[in-house]
Structures are given as C-alpha cells and as structure tokens.
Design a protein around this motif. Structure first.
Motif, PDB file in Angstrom:
ATOM      1  N   ILE A  10       0.834  -1.143   0.194  1.00  0.00           N
ATOM      2  CA  ILE A  10       0.055   0.109   0.001  1.00  0.00           C
ATOM      3  C   ILE A  10       0.793   1.314   0.120  1.00  0.00           C
ATOM      4  CG2 ILE A  10      -0.482   0.315   2.668  1.00  0.00           C
ATOM      5  CD1 ILE A  10      -3.314   0.327   0.429  1.00  0.00           C
ATOM      6  N   ILE A  19      -2.808   5.845  -4.611  1.00  0.00           N
ATOM      7  CA  ILE A  19      -3.864   6.267  -3.555  1.00  0.00           C
ATOM      8  C   ILE A  19      -3.305   7.415  -2.859  1.00  0.00           C
ATOM      9  CG2 ILE A  19      -4.707   3.907  -3.377  1.00  0.00           C
ATOM     10  CD1 ILE A  19      -3.283   3.563  -0.908  1.00  0.00           C
ATOM     11  N   ASN A  34      -0.217  11.283   7.742  1.00  0.00           N
ATOM     12  CA  ASN A  34      -0.952  10.768   8.763  1.00  0.00           C
ATOM     13  C   ASN A  34      -1.196   9.306   8.661  1.00  0.00           C
ATOM     14  OD1 ASN A  34      -0.940  13.060  10.521  1.00  0.00           O
ATOM     15  ND2 ASN A  34      -2.033  14.362   8.826  1.00  0.00           N
ATOM     16  N   ASP A  35      -1.281   8.585   9.700  1.00  0.00           N
ATOM     17  CA  ASP A  35      -1.651   7.116   9.642  1.00  0.00           C
ATOM     18  C   ASP A  35      -3.197   7.264   9.500  1.00  0.00           C
ATOM     19  OD1 ASP A  35      -0.548   4.396  11.009  1.00  0.00           O
ATOM     20  OD2 ASP A  35      -2.482   4.558  10.587  1.00  0.00           O
ATOM     21  N   ILE A  36      -3.679   6.379   8.835  1.00  0.00           N
ATOM     22  CA  ILE A  36      -5.102   6.176   8.376  1.00  0.00           C
ATOM     23  C   ILE A  36      -5.974   5.718   9.732  1.00  0.00           C
ATOM     24  CG2 ILE A  36      -5.219   3.955   7.554  1.00  0.00           C
ATOM     25  CD1 ILE A  36      -6.706   5.180   5.149  1.00  0.00           C
ATOM     26  N   HIS A  43       0.018  10.737  15.248  1.00  0.00           N
ATOM     27  CA  HIS A  43       0.602   9.716  14.613  1.00  0.00           C
ATOM     28  C   HIS A  43       0.636   9.573  13.111  1.00  0.00           C
ATOM     29  CE1 HIS A  43      -0.338   4.841  14.379  1.00  0.00           C
ATOM     30  NE2 HIS A  43       0.700   5.082  13.943  1.00  0.00           N
ATOM     31  N   ASN A  93       7.982  -1.596  13.087  1.00  0.00           N
ATOM     32  CA  ASN A  93       7.765  -2.883  13.091  1.00  0.00           C
ATOM     33  C   ASN A  93       8.443  -3.770  12.088  1.00  0.00           C
ATOM     34  OD1 ASN A  93       6.075  -2.728  15.699  1.00  0.00           O
ATOM     35  ND2 ASN A  93       4.652  -1.896  14.294  1.00  0.00           N
ATOM     36  N   VAL A  99       4.802  -8.073  13.786  1.00  0.00           N
ATOM     37  CA  VAL A  99       3.545  -7.681  13.494  1.00  0.00           C
ATOM     38  C   VAL A  99       3.664  -6.866  12.147  1.00  0.00           C
ATOM     39  CG1 VAL A  99       1.268  -7.692  14.004  1.00  0.00           C
ATOM     40  CG2 VAL A  99       2.811  -8.644  15.570  1.00  0.00           C
ATOM     41  N   GLN A 100       4.543  -6.730  11.368  1.00  0.00           N
ATOM     42  CA  GLN A 100       4.541  -5.444  10.460  1.00  0.00           C
ATOM     43  C   GLN A 100       3.373  -5.802   9.521  1.00  0.00           C
ATOM     44  OE1 GLN A 100       8.066  -5.558   7.973  1.00  0.00           O
ATOM     45  NE2 GLN A 100       7.576  -3.643   7.004  1.00  0.00           N
ATOM     46  N   GLU A 101       2.681  -4.766   9.210  1.00  0.00           N
ATOM     47  CA  GLU A 101       1.228  -4.813   8.539  1.00  0.00           C
ATOM     48  C   GLU A 101       1.738  -4.586   6.963  1.00  0.00           C
ATOM     49  OE1 GLU A 101      -2.766  -2.595   7.434  1.00  0.00           O
ATOM     50  OE2 GLU A 101      -1.953  -2.444   9.378  1.00  0.00           O
ATOM     51  N   VAL A 102       2.572  -3.611   6.868  1.00  0.00           N
ATOM     52  CA  VAL A 102       2.664  -3.089   5.434  1.00  0.00           C
ATOM     53  C   VAL A 102       4.468  -3.284   5.064  1.00  0.00           C
ATOM     54  CG1 VAL A 102       2.958  -0.969   3.884  1.00  0.00           C
ATOM     55  CG2 VAL A 102       0.907  -1.270   5.443  1.00  0.00           C
ATOM     56  N   HIS A 106       8.735   1.851   7.377  1.00  0.00           N
ATOM     57  CA  HIS A 106       8.107   3.109   8.092  1.00  0.00           C
ATOM     58  C   HIS A 106       8.268   3.156   9.466  1.00  0.00           C
ATOM     59  CE1 HIS A 106       5.375  -0.283   8.028  1.00  0.00           C
ATOM     60  NE2 HIS A 106       4.713   0.214   9.018  1.00  0.00           N
TER      61      HIS A 106
HETATM   62  P1  5GP Z   1       2.560  -1.597  10.810  1.00  0.00           P
HETATM   63  O1  5GP Z   1       1.845  -2.737  11.562  1.00  0.00           O
HETATM   64  O2  5GP Z   1       2.964  -2.310   9.275  1.00  0.00           O
HETATM   65  O3  5GP Z   1       3.647  -1.084  11.593  1.00  0.00           O
HETATM   66  O4  5GP Z   1       1.870  -0.258  10.578  1.00  0.00           O
HETATM   67  C1  5GP Z   1       1.144   0.003   9.164  1.00  0.00           C
HETATM   68  C2  5GP Z   1       0.300   1.271   9.599  1.00  0.00           C
HETATM   69  O5  5GP Z   1      -0.038   1.596   8.173  1.00  0.00           O
HETATM   70  C3  5GP Z   1      -0.754   1.007  10.264  1.00  0.00           C
HETATM   71  O6  5GP Z   1      -0.940   1.976  11.493  1.00  0.00           O
HETATM   72  C4  5GP Z   1      -1.922   1.432   9.347  1.00  0.00           C
HETATM   73  O7  5GP Z   1      -2.914   2.116  10.166  1.00  0.00           O
HETATM   74  C5  5GP Z   1      -1.252   2.292   8.318  1.00  0.00           C
HETATM   75  N1  5GP Z   1      -2.085   2.039   7.067  1.00  0.00           N
HETATM   76  C6  5GP Z   1      -2.521   1.056   6.569  1.00  0.00           C
HETATM   77  N2  5GP Z   1      -3.125   1.628   5.129  1.00  0.00           N
HETATM   78  C7  5GP Z   1      -2.844   2.517   5.140  1.00  0.00           C
HETATM   79  C8  5GP Z   1      -3.193   3.799   4.271  1.00  0.00           C
HETATM   80  O8  5GP Z   1      -3.720   3.249   2.924  1.00  0.00           O
HETATM   81  N3  5GP Z   1      -2.970   5.123   4.228  1.00  0.00           N
HETATM   82  C9  5GP Z   1      -2.313   5.469   5.671  1.00  0.00           C
HETATM   83  N4  5GP Z   1      -2.074   6.753   5.730  1.00  0.00           N
HETATM   84  N5  5GP Z   1      -1.926   4.642   6.724  1.00  0.00           N
HETATM   85  C10 5GP Z   1      -2.100   3.302   6.313  1.00  0.00           C
END
Ligand code: 5GP
Length: 122
Positions: A10, A19, A34-36, A43, A93, A99-102, A106
């Motif tokens: 993303i 996006i 800013n985080d979504i 944040h 992360n 627990v890295q989501e993206v 970052h």
């Molecule tokens: P992680 O868990 O990978 O450290 O954190 C990923 C962060 O990316 C989460 O805090 C989540 O809210 C944020 N995030 C995920 N998708 C998007 C997006 O499309 N836009 C923004 N601004 N933040 C996002």
C-alpha cells in the motif's frame, strides 16, 4: 535474498500516487503522512521513497543521501508536530514477530498523550 520487496504494498501505491495520503512532509527521498487509523493524537508515518522493506534493510542498503534525508525528515516531523517537549515514541515494526502490516519501511511517530509502557506481554 533476505529483503524481498513487494511492489504492490500500500505504501508503494501511495508513493506512485495511486492512492491518496494526508501528507505532512515530502523531501527528496522521504514522505511523511498521517496514519489512516491513528492510535494517538499525533500519529505520523515516515517512509523512504526507495524500495526498502524494513529499517535493517534500509540501514544496510540505502545510500548515505537517503539515510541522511530520512533521518532529518523524522526530526523535521517531530519539530513540525511539536512532540519533543512532552515526549513521543518512534516504532518501526518488522516481519512476523514485529507484526509488520505494510512491508515498506515506515517509522511511526506517536505523541500528544501519555503512551503507557512500551510493550504488553501477549
Ligand atoms: P505496521 O503494523 O506495518 O507497523 O503499521 C502499518 C500502519 O499503516 C498502520 O498503523 C495502518 O493504520 C497504516 N496504514 C495502512 N494502510 C494505510 C493507508 O492506506 N494509508 C495510511 N495513511 N495509513 C495506512
């Protein structure tokens, strides 16, 4: 290869302008937005524009110019958001245990309230 970058993540889409994002700061090699789903009043996510999966990937493989730009971008965001006086937390992360989501490097900059202890067990 230890660091396999997924170009469909993303944040890669944000960097390509596919996006939208709520930009806080853009520099030559970095973007902050800013985080979504904010978990604190402040944040902000700071990412390098280069294709790096995690902080260790970046620190090992990025150019000196990218590392300098990214480090200074983080400091600039802290200054812009005024978090230094009351304190803040930076989190990056990585991988499954982190627990890295993206899977694009970052740093989360969190502040604006007391953040509690760093880790909860479980
Ligand atoms: P992680 O868990 O990978 O450290 O954190 C990923 C962060 O990316 C989460 O805090 C989540 O809210 C944020 N995030 C995920 N998708 C998007 C997006 O499309 N836009 C923004 N601004 N933040 C996002």
């Amino acid at each position: 290869m230890p660091y396999s970058y997924d170009t469909d993540n993303i944040f890669a889409k944000i960097l390509r302008g596919e996006i939208p994002n709520d930009t806080v700061l853009e520099t030559e090699h970095s973007l902050a937005f800013n985080d979504i789903r904010p978990q604190a009043p402040i944040h902000v996510l700071v990412i390098p524009k280069g294709a790096y999966v995690s902080y260790d990937d970046f620190a090992s493989n990025a150019s000196d110019a990218e590392i300098l730009d990214y480090t200074r971008a983080i400091a600039k965001v802290c200054e812009m958001k005024g978090v230094a006086a009351e304190g803040f937390r930076m989190i990056s992360n990585a991988g499954a245990h982190g627990v890295q989501e993206v899977p694009h490097l970052h740093v989360h900059i969190l502040g604006g309230r007391g953040l509690g202890r760093m880790l909860e067990r479980g």
